[in-house]
Design a protein around this motif. Structure first.
Motif, short mmCIF file in Angstrom:
data_model
loop_
_atom_site.label_atom_id
_atom_site.label_comp_id
_atom_site.label_asym_id
_atom_site.label_seq_id
_atom_site.Cartn_x
_atom_site.Cartn_y
_atom_site.Cartn_z
N VAL A 118 0.86 -1.18 0.00
CA VAL A 118 0.00 0.00 0.00
C VAL A 118 0.89 1.23 0.00
CG1 VAL A 118 -1.78 1.25 1.26
CG2 VAL A 118 -1.72 -1.26 1.37
N THR B 144 -1.13 9.65 7.63
CA THR B 144 0.23 9.17 7.39
C THR B 144 1.14 10.33 7.06
OG1 THR B 144 -0.74 7.12 6.54
CG2 THR B 144 1.59 7.50 6.08
N SER C 189 -7.00 8.31 2.14
CA SER C 189 -6.19 8.97 1.12
C SER C 189 -4.75 9.22 1.60
CB SER C 189 -6.85 10.28 0.69
OG SER C 189 -7.08 11.10 1.82
N GLY C 190 -4.49 9.00 2.87
CA GLY C 190 -3.12 9.12 3.36
C GLY C 190 -2.85 10.38 4.15
N VAL D 276 -10.45 12.16 1.11
CA VAL D 276 -11.37 11.12 1.60
C VAL D 276 -10.62 10.20 2.54
CG1 VAL D 276 -12.84 11.20 -0.44
CG2 VAL D 276 -10.88 9.61 -0.37
N1 LIG Z 1 0.29 0.45 9.65
C1 LIG Z 1 -0.29 0.29 8.45
N2 LIG Z 1 -0.15 -0.84 7.77
C2 LIG Z 1 -0.70 -1.01 6.57
N3 LIG Z 1 -1.42 -0.07 5.96
C3 LIG Z 1 -1.60 1.10 6.60
C4 LIG Z 1 -1.05 1.35 7.89
N4 LIG Z 1 -1.39 2.60 8.27
C5 LIG Z 1 -2.13 3.10 7.28
N5 LIG Z 1 -2.27 2.22 6.27
C6 LIG Z 1 -2.96 2.42 5.05
O1 LIG Z 1 -2.51 3.62 4.45
C7 LIG Z 1 -3.55 4.31 3.85
C8 LIG Z 1 -3.62 5.71 4.39
O2 LIG Z 1 -4.03 5.70 5.72
P1 LIG Z 1 -4.29 7.00 6.59
O3 LIG Z 1 -4.60 6.64 7.96
O4 LIG Z 1 -3.17 7.95 6.35
O5 LIG Z 1 -5.62 7.59 5.88
P2 LIG Z 1 -6.45 8.89 6.26
O6 LIG Z 1 -6.48 9.70 5.07
O7 LIG Z 1 -5.91 9.48 7.51
O8 LIG Z 1 -7.89 8.28 6.52
P3 LIG Z 1 -8.99 8.73 7.58
O9 LIG Z 1 -9.61 9.94 7.04
O10 LIG Z 1 -9.93 7.60 7.61
O11 LIG Z 1 -8.27 8.96 8.87
C9 LIG Z 1 -4.82 3.51 4.10
O12 LIG Z 1 -5.13 2.75 2.96
C10 LIG Z 1 -4.45 2.62 5.24
O13 LIG Z 1 -5.14 1.41 5.14
#
Ligand SMILES: Nc1ncnc2c1ncn2[C@@H]1O[C@H](COP(=O)(O)OP(=O)(O)OP(=O)(O)O)[C@@H](O)[C@H]1O
Ligand SMILES: [Mg+2]
Lengths: 464, 230
Positions: free
Chosen positions: B25, B53, B49-50, B46
């Motif tokens: 991913v 992270t 979307s990351g 959305v």
């Molecule tokens: N520790 C992990 N191991 C594997 N995949 C991960 C990990 N952490 C995040 N992901 C994946 O990385 C992608 C981004 O995750 P992230 O938490 O940054 O999204 P987000 O935009 O903050 O979402 P939300 O709005 O739901 O908080 C997602 O597809 C998630 O499944």
């Protein structure tokens, strides 16, 4: 981060889970108390035995005896060196020797006022008495100016009995042997203080057929009475060696020819002491450890040496094993307590993973987290250890109060003295406390490292 | 503030990949981003979307698979964990969706906690924490535990905790996500006012357009990439 702040934080964290902390701490309390109490039993046995031995002689005095030498297993290994002035000089020059006196023993009958009895006269070097730990309860030591002065053991008076009573017994039993009578009826105890300043007359050998027909040979003045703690010397009387040699010669002149011939005259047999040889030599070492070394050195030099320290070592060896077993039993419960601490801390990390992550996010260093968890574990050890040592003192007090005679603990002391069942010296209490803290600390190492290694993102992503 | 013209944070080809079994991913994909000093920057996108992270990478809470984060001229990737912790203590503040207060500590102690790790003496810590909480309208809740506070009050305590060390950058991940629209508005107004008054840079992740309307810049994210990127 300030150490005091971490400790406070650790303390508060522990109180968040009161029930669990109390149960974990209880494990440490029980573990510490069982180690301390178990060890205290062994220590009490050793202490009782040591006290017992002290009663029978000073631990830093080595006695060199005439006659056969024995090895460690009690097998005779030949004659010891003769105990003469040469031997005294040799021993005096040995390392660790503080004082030396030969002992020349001669038993005889004495009269004091209207009482009579048999006593053991021991000729020694009066100048060495103090150094050889002759302790006085009454009077003074013998000085070079003294003539026919003696110092007596505090029970010497108990061996004397009323002459009128003796005569009555003579009459009823007919021709009895005087020494036998002595052991028949119990003599009246005499207060040691009453003996001070009294005159003891050494009696001549009795004429044949009439034990009552004796005359005074020399008058001895009691200038001092030994301390009652000195049980080994309680029935003996001490005077100058030179005087005693003269007294003995005088006495031998009064003996009947028949009695004289009974004295062994085997000067050629090295196992038999010559008439001028000493029966034993008293040597004083600087301390107990030195006494043990000295005793060994004397044995190597061909003497028949013996010290209380030798026996004490044997006893200590015995009780050491016992203590190890008792301590081991207690140790198991503390080990279980250690597992309890580790378990509590690991559980606490699972519960607080998120919290640990947050602390790292807002700036806690790896060491801060590690120290925090180590502090929590050590605090459990400290609190549990303190309560455990306190509990041990209570248990020890109760056991000693009850006396627990029925267990048949060895080594009751004197009459009227209670048996000590449990002894907790300060070092044991301190060591136990330190041990409990160390157990907490060690049990905390694994959980603390886990907590410290926790990645902050992982922790804060939980439950999202 | 010195070098006020320079951006606080700059990234170069910032990439974070996760391995999920056989699948890889790419949560953050070759992001080149510039966060201007003293501004309120929003990252929208959305779910998945990351955004989070990316935020964690910008704050040095996570290490990138590839690329670099330049924070006030320091390369975060080159720092040890302890150096990063010291850096966060000094330059960063954090606000989370779930408040993340320490349950055992009072509001005052929670706010003072970052100063505790920074080695500030207790008296000074308490004084600064009290002042800030009073500013946030919580002067009468200093002794309350988090469980004795409403969601909006808890988030205000969290804001105070994020600001207590006068950070250069405050990172906020959906700070209003757990609040109703009314409280949400209150918190946003309070936060933006404080951030401007105190001159902090605010980097906020959200998917709420109302929240994003407070921002000076809005970056849109999809599949790990910034669409209108710096
Ligand atoms: N520790 C992990 N191991 C594997 N995949 C991960 C990990 N952490 C995040 N992901 C994946 O990385 C992608 C981004 O995750 P992230 O938490 O940054 O999204 P987000 O935009 O903050 O979402 P939300 O709005 O739901 O908080 C997602 O597809 C998630 O499944
Ligand atoms: Mg997110």
């Amino acid at each position: 981060m300030n150490k005091w702040d971490i400790l406070k934080l650790a303390y508060r964290n522990l109180w968040r889970r009161k029930g669990r902390t109390i149960l974990t701490t209880l494990g440490v309390v029980i573990g510490t108390a069982s180690i301390v109490v178990m060890l205290s039993l062994g220590l009490a046995i050793t202490e009782n035995q040591r006290k017992n031995m002290e009663r029978w002689g000073n631990l830093n005095i080595v006695r060199v005896m005439a006659g056969m030498r024995f090895d460690d297993k009690g097998q005779p290994i030949g004659a010891g060196k003769p105990l003469n002035d040469e031997a005294v000089a040799e021993i005096r020059s040995m390392q660790g020797v503080v004082a030396v006196s030969p002992a020349y023993v001669f038993g005889g009958e004495v009269r004091m006022e209207r009482k009579r009895g048999y006593i053991q006269l021991v000729g020694i070097d009066p100048s060495q008495m103090q150094a050889l730990e002759f302790k006085l309860s009454q009077g003074r030591y013998i000085t070079p100016e003294d003539k026919n002065a003696i110092i007596i053991g505090y029970r010497v008076g108990n061996n004397l009995r009323d002459e009128r009573e003796l005569r009555r017994m003579m009459a009823s039993k007919g021709r009895a042997i005087s020494t036998k009578i002595m052991s028949v009826s119990r003599p009246q105890p005499v207060e040691p203080a009453e003996l001070l300043g009294k005159r003891l007359s050494l009696l001549s050998s009795p004429s044949e057929g009439n034990p009552m027909d004796v005359r005074p040979l020399v008058n001895l003045e009691v200038v001092g009475v030994l301390d009652e703690k000195d049980m080994q010397r309680a029935y003996e009387a001490y005077c100058s060696i030179d005087e005693l040699k003269q007294i003995k010669k005088m006495f031998e002149k009064t003996m009947q020819p028949a009695q004289k011939s009974g004295i062994p005259r085997q000067r050629n047999d090295p196992n038999q002491p010559g008439p001028d040889d000493y029966q034993y030599i008293m040597v004083r070492a600087s301390d107990v450890g030195e006494a043990k070394r000295l005793s060994d050195a004397l044995k190597r030099a061909g003497y028949n040496a013996w010290s209380m320290a030798d026996s004490l070592e044997g006893i200590e060896k015995q009780t050491r094993t016992m203590r190890a077993i008792l301590g081991g039993i207690g140790g198991i419960s503390l080990f279980v307590a250690a597992l309890g601490i580790a378990n509590t801390m690991v559980m606490s990390i699972y519960e607080r993973t998120r919290e640990i992550g947050i602390m790292k996010v807002i700036g806690a260093a790896v060491a801060d987290i590690r120290i925090l968890f180590l502090s929590e574990a050590s605090l459990i050890g400290l609190i549990g250890g303190t309560l455990g040592v306190g509990l041990s003192y209570v248990i020890s007090y109760v056991m000693n109060d009850l006396g627990l005679r029925f267990i048949g603990m060895p080594g009751p002391a004197g009459p009227g003295e209670k048996i000590m069942v449990s002894l907790i010296p300060p070092w044991l209490a301190i060591a136990a406390l330190g041990f409990a803290i160390a157990v907490g600390l060690i049990s905390g190492v694994y959980p603390a490292n886990r907590a410290a290694r926790l990645r902050p993102v992982k922790a804060i992503r939980m439950d999202y | 503030m010195e070098n006020s013209g320079k951006p606080v944070i700059q990234t170069r080809s910032l990439t974070k990949k996760y391995r999920l079994g056989q699948e890889i991913v790419v949560a953050v994909n070759e992001v080149n981003l510039t966060i201007p000093r003293g501004k309120f920057v929003c990252i929208m996108g959305v779910s998945g979307s990351g955004k989070s992270t990316l935020l964690h990478l910008l704050a040095g809470l996570d290490r990138p698979t590839k690329g670099e984060v330049d924070f006030e001229g320091y390369n975060l990737s080159a720092m040890s964990e302890n150096q990063m912790a010291a850096f966060r203590r000094k330059y960063m503040g954090f606000i989370f969706q779930t408040y993340n207060l320490i349950p055992a500590l009072s509001a005052l102690e929670n706010v003072a906690l970052p100063l505790l790790f920074a080695g500030v003496p207790q008296k000074e810590r308490d004084k600064r924490a009290r002042e800030l909480l009073v500013q946030l309208g919580l002067g009468d809740r200093l002794k309350n535990r988090p469980s004795q506070l409403s969601g909006g009050q808890q988030q205000r305590v969290a804001i105070a905790r994020a600001l207590i060390n006068h950070p250069r950058v405050v990172f906020a991940d959906e700070p209003t996500g757990n609040l109703d629209s009314h409280t949400s508005k209150e918190v946003m107004e309070l936060l933006t006012r404080l951030v401007y008054e105190r001159g902090h840079t605010l980097v906020m992740v959200t998917h709420d357009p109302n929240v994003a309307s407070y921002a000076d810049f809005v970056f849109h994210m999809r599949d790990g990439q910034i669409l209108n990127g710096g």
